[in-house]
Design a protein around this motif. Structure first.
Motif, PDB file in Angstrom:
ATOM      1  N   PHE A   1       0.818  -1.212   0.000  1.00  0.00           N
ATOM      2  CA  PHE A   1       0.000   0.000   0.000  1.00  0.00           C
ATOM      3  C   PHE A   1       0.851   1.260   0.000  1.00  0.00           C
ATOM      4  O   PHE A   1       0.476   2.272  -0.592  1.00  0.00           O
ATOM      5  N   SER A   2       2.018   1.206   0.656  1.00  0.00           N
ATOM      6  CA  SER A   2       2.853   2.409   0.723  1.00  0.00           C
ATOM      7  C   SER A   2       3.588   2.680  -0.584  1.00  0.00           C
ATOM      8  O   SER A   2       4.032   3.806  -0.834  1.00  0.00           O
ATOM      9  N   ALA A   3       3.723   1.666  -1.441  1.00  0.00           N
ATOM     10  CA  ALA A   3       4.449   1.830  -2.698  1.00  0.00           C
ATOM     11  C   ALA A   3       3.545   2.140  -3.878  1.00  0.00           C
ATOM     12  O   ALA A   3       4.030   2.384  -4.978  1.00  0.00           O
ATOM     13  N   GLY A   4       2.211   2.077  -3.682  1.00  0.00           N
ATOM     14  CA  GLY A   4       1.315   2.441  -4.784  1.00  0.00           C
ATOM     15  C   GLY A   4       0.312   1.376  -5.163  1.00  0.00           C
ATOM     16  O   GLY A   4      -0.365   1.494  -6.192  1.00  0.00           O
ATOM     17  N   GLY A   5       0.175   0.299  -4.384  1.00  0.00           N
ATOM     18  CA  GLY A   5      -0.825  -0.728  -4.667  1.00  0.00           C
ATOM     19  C   GLY A   5      -0.561  -1.454  -5.968  1.00  0.00           C
ATOM     20  O   GLY A   5       0.543  -1.950  -6.221  1.00  0.00           O
ATOM     21  N   PHE A   6      -1.626  -1.491  -6.828  1.00  0.00           N
ATOM     22  CA  PHE A   6      -1.469  -2.164  -8.127  1.00  0.00           C
ATOM     23  C   PHE A   6      -0.392  -1.500  -8.966  1.00  0.00           C
ATOM     24  O   PHE A   6       0.289  -2.140  -9.752  1.00  0.00           O
ATOM     25  N   TYR A   7      -0.259  -0.157  -8.787  1.00  0.00           N
ATOM     26  CA  TYR A   7       0.633   0.628  -9.652  1.00  0.00           C
ATOM     27  C   TYR A   7       2.021   0.729  -9.021  1.00  0.00           C
ATOM     28  O   TYR A   7       2.529   1.819  -8.761  1.00  0.00           O
ATOM     29  N   SER A   8       2.578  -0.434  -8.701  1.00  0.00           N
ATOM     30  CA  SER A   8       3.935  -0.506  -8.144  1.00  0.00           C
ATOM     31  C   SER A   8       4.517  -1.872  -8.513  1.00  0.00           C
ATOM     32  O   SER A   8       3.854  -2.688  -9.159  1.00  0.00           O
ATOM     33  N   GLY A   9       5.745  -2.117  -8.055  1.00  0.00           N
ATOM     34  CA  GLY A   9       6.350  -3.414  -8.353  1.00  0.00           C
ATOM     35  C   GLY A   9       6.188  -4.421  -7.232  1.00  0.00           C
ATOM     36  O   GLY A   9       6.709  -5.525  -7.302  1.00  0.00           O
ATOM     37  N   VAL A  10       5.428  -4.068  -6.185  1.00  0.00           N
ATOM     38  CA  VAL A  10       5.322  -4.957  -5.021  1.00  0.00           C
ATOM     39  C   VAL A  10       4.500  -6.218  -5.291  1.00  0.00           C
ATOM     40  O   VAL A  10       4.810  -7.293  -4.762  1.00  0.00           O
ATOM     41  N   PRO A  11       3.393  -6.181  -6.095  1.00  0.00           N
ATOM     42  CA  PRO A  11       2.604  -7.407  -6.280  1.00  0.00           C
ATOM     43  C   PRO A  11       3.432  -8.623  -6.708  1.00  0.00           C
ATOM     44  O   PRO A  11       3.150  -9.760  -6.301  1.00  0.00           O
ATOM     45  N   GLU A  12       4.477  -8.384  -7.525  1.00  0.00           N
ATOM     46  CA  GLU A  12       5.294  -9.508  -7.975  1.00  0.00           C
ATOM     47  C   GLU A  12       6.037 -10.180  -6.820  1.00  0.00           C
ATOM     48  O   GLU A  12       6.349 -11.372  -6.870  1.00  0.00           O
ATOM     49  N   TRP A  13       6.319  -9.367  -5.753  1.00  0.00           N
ATOM     50  CA  TRP A  13       7.102  -9.905  -4.640  1.00  0.00           C
ATOM     51  C   TRP A  13       6.284 -10.827  -3.733  1.00  0.00           C
ATOM     52  O   TRP A  13       6.852 -11.554  -2.917  1.00  0.00           O
ATOM     53  N   PHE A  14       4.952 -10.793  -3.875  1.00  0.00           N
ATOM     54  CA  PHE A  14       4.132 -11.713  -3.076  1.00  0.00           C
ATOM     55  C   PHE A  14       4.484 -13.183  -3.368  1.00  0.00           C
ATOM     56  O   PHE A  14       4.283 -14.062  -2.532  1.00  0.00           O
ATOM     57  N   VAL A  15       5.002 -13.419  -4.583  1.00  0.00           N
ATOM     58  CA  VAL A  15       5.380 -14.790  -4.973  1.00  0.00           C
ATOM     59  C   VAL A  15       6.421 -15.360  -4.017  1.00  0.00           C
ATOM     60  O   VAL A  15       6.409 -16.546  -3.665  1.00  0.00           O
ATOM     61  N   LEU A  16       7.363 -14.498  -3.575  1.00  0.00           N
ATOM     62  CA  LEU A  16       8.433 -14.957  -2.696  1.00  0.00           C
ATOM     63  C   LEU A  16       7.909 -15.482  -1.370  1.00  0.00           C
ATOM     64  O   LEU A  16       8.488 -16.374  -0.765  1.00  0.00           O
ATOM     65  N   CYS A  17       6.813 -14.894  -0.911  1.00  0.00           N
ATOM     66  CA  CYS A  17       6.225 -15.349   0.346  1.00  0.00           C
ATOM     67  C   CYS A  17       5.765 -16.818   0.220  1.00  0.00           C
ATOM     68  O   CYS A  17       5.992 -17.639   1.096  1.00  0.00           O
TER      69      CYS A  17
END
Length: 898
Positions: A88-104
């Motif tokens: 949420f702090s990086a921009g939600g959908f419009y950021s590169g964080v969603p891809e990192w959920f895979v690592l979890c």
């Protein structure tokens, strides 16, 4: 620091789980560092640094305390908290964080185990869906991100996630490859260690048996002398201690063979009465010495001869009875044997050993068959033995396909029950078998040789001078002339110039061992002992070695250490009867049965054998000495021996009821046993099989023949009685002393001059056996078609179809088959049939006489294996066509029905 980390994760001394934890956690920490630019706020960056510090401390603590699962769980919780905040702090959908959920997901999959993994998979899934749902319905909660930064973050994240995941997989793949390579190396080392161990035990057995042979042999010579009672008592104690040492060595050797999978079960025919007599004579004396009553209860209906591994059955019962005597201080030991018929030619035998000894505690019963473990150790510490006896018994019983159970009440006694299935060799019942008629005592009786043979001349071959001296002394009272040789080469030198009536040969000798020496002896140019019987006198003990010596052509086998009675028995059974003068005062019962003599009579030069599917009358088999190896017939009720356990009519009735039934050739092991047994009757075997493309019997026999130098397998190219014609020709030539090469040449030539064709009444059986399709079977039924099966080039083909009723079709088949009368050899004809009544058989005979009269006609019922494929009502006219060069064959005018 990085170098040290690499050294740790490649160190095989550290557990695989810990190294995987280090790798995956390290990758996740790198991932967090790369997510820092996406937060772009002081709070976010601070939170990420704190998370990295926390993860470092967790890893350090969990590794030091060896709490890997706890540390992995803590980090998984941290990731579950951290990724939504960053998202949420990086921009939600419009950021590169969603891809990192895979690592979890990857972290949870690799580091957690069991139920924790399932729970955290659910939490990761719920967290991802919840984060996406909130960002979709409440976009204002996500920090705004400009368009070009969002594109850059997404592309950067995709590349980094891909790279880090690839690196992680590369590390894990390399770790697994190294672990696998290490496992393979360890496996190879273990196998080499096992081989070394087995070689050690085998060598130890041989090397220790040699001095024990000397001790027991010379000690027996002392007991034969006129010595004081004190010296005699010392000698008897030496004898008892030597035999105990020998028993311990045998136990260790047996458990080693069983563990390595080299223990073989060798089934032979044996007399049940002789087996029980020997066991009684061994145990009765031991029980008497301890003041115990020995009881014997033998089922009088047990067959007088059975087929099984006599040596191992004896070992099982003696082990159980020895244990019973050993652990019983007062009361009795009972051996009970009963049997129950299982099939036409098979019985189930129950052997029961019961004692009134100390028994076994209930909690110790599960461990009673464990190797090297003796239950109630403190109470039994004075009892001799290795603790291997019951373990060997259990494993031998299982190797023979049997079962063993124990019932025991502590302080009251134990009862061991062994169940084994055995084949019947002789249906005659054993009858009354009592202890008083079988037990005997040797106490106080002076030695008396069983025979004298002053004109006999034998050769003893052994590389150990002490062994040669022992044999000389043990046989000295028999007055046999004895020469000795300390090597195989010396043996061959002596046999070049001297004829011996018997040779006793050691196996393991330097330069040339006993087997090599025997083979050289048999083909020695100008040698005078090419046909002399040779007995293996060796320290290589075990029933598997009996099979080895039988295969290699020895006339008998005797294991060291050897007693005088056994040695005399061996020589007596081999020497020509004209040279032997039996001592009438010496009791024959004193000649024990631990010697295995493979042949009692002169072996034939060539023996012709075949399979039970040759469909030859029993009278012809007996007349020409043809031995058959039985095929199997498989049904819903089990597997049966063709002809011996299941008749063709019984099989056809079984199949007619809608149940399955099909033939199966003998296994390679079946053929090996068959060839080994028949090589005791002949120097060479020619085994003739059914056509190679019709049955696997040829390939199995060929594979089995590789174990023997003097077994030749021949493809007859035919089946049933047409194959029997080939067998008869070969047996006739062998009986008239034809050379092996001439027999093989004639058999090969015969294949092209034998008419082998059957007409099938109904194609239902062929359909069930898979030889024709269901569609063809339906078509044949609808059009009243009857296939004529013919053998050409070892393949079964449908040569033509006859149409109409079976009577009409049979007439056309007979007419066409016998139409070329000028080229038909009229000496012999087989009308081989399946499930036909007398009326039809008479009709076929009449047709045959109309078209082509034969000198000798046999009505032969097809074997179960053939009947299962052809079906009821089928028959064939099987005969020879005239050859340019006449094939040797017997000729006896007349007509017979069989």
């Amino acid at each position: 620091m990085i170098r040290k980390w690499f050294e740790i994760i490649t160190d095989h001394r550290i557990g695989l789980r810990e190294r995987m934890f280090r790798i995956v956690t390290g990758i996740c920490m790198i991932a967090l560092i790369f997510t820092l630019p996406m937060g772009r706020s002081v709070l976010n960056i601070g939170l990420l640094f704190l998370s990295l510090l926390a993860m470092s401390l967790i890893v350090r603590y969990s590794i030091r305390r060896q709490r890997i699962q706890l540390g992995a769980t803590a980090i998984a919780v941290l990731l579950l908290v951290l990724f939504p905040i960053t998202f949420f702090s990086a921009g939600g959908f419009y950021s590169g964080v969603p891809e990192w959920f895979v690592l979890c997901f990857i972290y949870v999959c690799i580091t957690l185990q069991g139920r924790r993994r399932v729970v955290f998979f659910g939490l990761c899934t719920a967290e991802t869906l919840l984060s996406y749902g909130i960002a979709f319905y409440y976009p204002e909660l996500a920090t705004p991100n400009i368009h070009h930064n969002a594109l850059f973050d997404s592309a950067f994240s995709m590349i980094m996630v891909g790279l880090l995941t690839s690196v992680l997989l590369m590390f894990l793949s390399r770790m697994y490859e190294e672990e696998n390579a290490l496992t393979q190396r360890q496996k190879k080392e273990i196998e080499e260690l096992n081989r070394a161990e087995n070689h050690f035990f085998s060598s130890m057995s041989h090397e220790i048996r040699t001095p024990i042979n000397t001790i027991i042999g010379l000690n027996e010579i002392i007991l034969r002398e006129n010595i004081s009672e004190e010296v005699a008592e010392n000698a008897r104690n030496i004898q008892g201690a030597s035999r105990l040492l020998l028993s311990l060595i045998n136990d260790i050797l047996d458990i080693s063979k069983i563990k390595s999978g080299k223990m073989e079960i060798v089934n032979v025919s044996y007399e049940t009465g002789a087996l029980f007599s020997e066991i009684v004579n061994m145990i009765w004396i031991k029980a008497k010495e301890k003041g115990l009553e020995f009881k014997l209860q033998i089922d009088s209906s047990i067959p007088s001869m059975l087929c099984g591994d006599e040596v191992r059955i004896k070992q099982i019962l003696i082990n159980l009875l020895n244990n019973a005597v050993k652990y019983t201080s007062e009361g009795s030991v009972t051996l009970s044997v009963r049997c129950e018929r299982q099939a036409v030619n098979r019985v189930r035998v129950w052997y029961s050993v019961e004692d009134t000894g100390q028994g076994v505690k209930k909690e110790n019963i599960p461990y009673i068959f464990n190797a090297f473990r003796r239950v109630d150790e403190e109470k039994n510490r004075y009892i001799e033995g290795t603790g291997l006896g019951l373990s060997i018994v259990k494993q031998l019983v299982e190797l023979m396909g049997g079962e063993i159970s124990v019932n025991s009440v502590y302080t009251k006694g134990s009862k061991f029950i062994v169940t084994l299935d055995q084949d019947i060799v002789d249906e005659k019942e054993l009858g009354t078998f009592t202890l008083t008629s079988r037990a005997r005592s040797h106490d106080g009786e002076p030695y008396r040789q069983s025979f004298e043979a002053p004109d006999a001349h034998i050769l003893v071959v052994d590389d150990n001078d002490m062994n040669l001296m022992v044999v000389r002394k043990l046989l000295s009272e028999t007055r046999i002339q004895i020469d000795t040789a300390s090597s195989g080469a010396r043996c061959l030198a002596l046999t070049q110039n001297h004829h011996y009536d018997c040779i006793l040969m050691d196996h393991l000798m330097p330069e040339m061992d006993g087997i090599q020496c025997l083979h050289a002896l048999r083909v020695q140019p100008g040698g005078l002992c090419q046909d002399v019987p040779v007995v293996a006198l060796t320290a290589n003990a075990g029933s598997d070695n009996q099979l080895l010596y039988r295969k290699e052509g020895f006339s008998g086998y005797l294991a060291k250490p050897v007693s005088g009675a056994l040695l005399e028995a061996a020589v007596l059974s081999i020497l020509p009867k004209g040279l032997v003068h039996l001592n009438e005062e010496a009791r024959q019962a004193d000649i024990e049965k631990d010697i295995l003599i493979f042949e009692q009579a002169q072996r034939r030069s060539i023996l012709v054998t075949t399979d039970s599917v040759c469909d030859l009358p029993e009278s012809l088999r007996r007349e020409f000495g043809i031995s058959v190896c039985p095929y199997y017939v498989c049904t819903d009720e089990g597997r049966f021996l063709d002809e011996r356990e299941l008749s063709p009519d019984e099989l056809l009735m079984h199949i007619s009821e809608g149940r399955k039934g099909y033939s199966q050739p003998p296994d390679v092991e079946d053929y090996e046993r068959f060839f080994a047994e028949k090589l005791t009757e002949a120097q060479n075997i020619i085994h003739i099989t059914m056509a190679r493309h019709v049955s696997e019997g040829y390939q199995n026999a060929l594979e089995a023949a590789k174990s023997f130098e003097n077994v030749t397998v021949v493809d007859s190219g035919h089946l049933s009685s047409s194959m029997g014609l080939t067998v008869l020709c070969a047996a006739f030539m062998a009986e008239h002393h034809a050379a092996k090469a001439d027999i093989l040449e004639s058999v090969g030539r015969m294949e092209h001059f034998i008419s082998s064709a059957f007409i099938i009444n109904s194609t239902h059986m062929m359909c069930r056996s898979g030889r024709i399709s269901r569609h063809i079977q339906v078509l044949c039924d609808a059009l009243l078609l009857h296939p004529v099966l013919e053998l050409k080039k070892s393949r079964m083909l449908v040569s033509r179809m006859e149409m109409g009723s079976f009577t009409h079709a049979a007439k056309k088949y007979v007419r066409k088959t016998l139409q070329d009368t000028k080229n038909i050899d009229r000496r012999i004809l087989f009308i081989t049939y399946s499930g036909m009544d007398e009326k039809r058989l008479q009709y076929i005979q009449t047709l045959v006489q109309q078209y082509c009269p034969f000198e000798r006609v046999y009505l032969q019922k097809a074997s179960s294996a053939i009947a299962s494929n052809c079906g009821p009502g089928s028959f064939g006219l099987l005969f020879m066509r005239r050859a340019d060069a006449a094939v040797p064959f017997f000729h006896t005018p007349g007509q017979e029905g069989a």
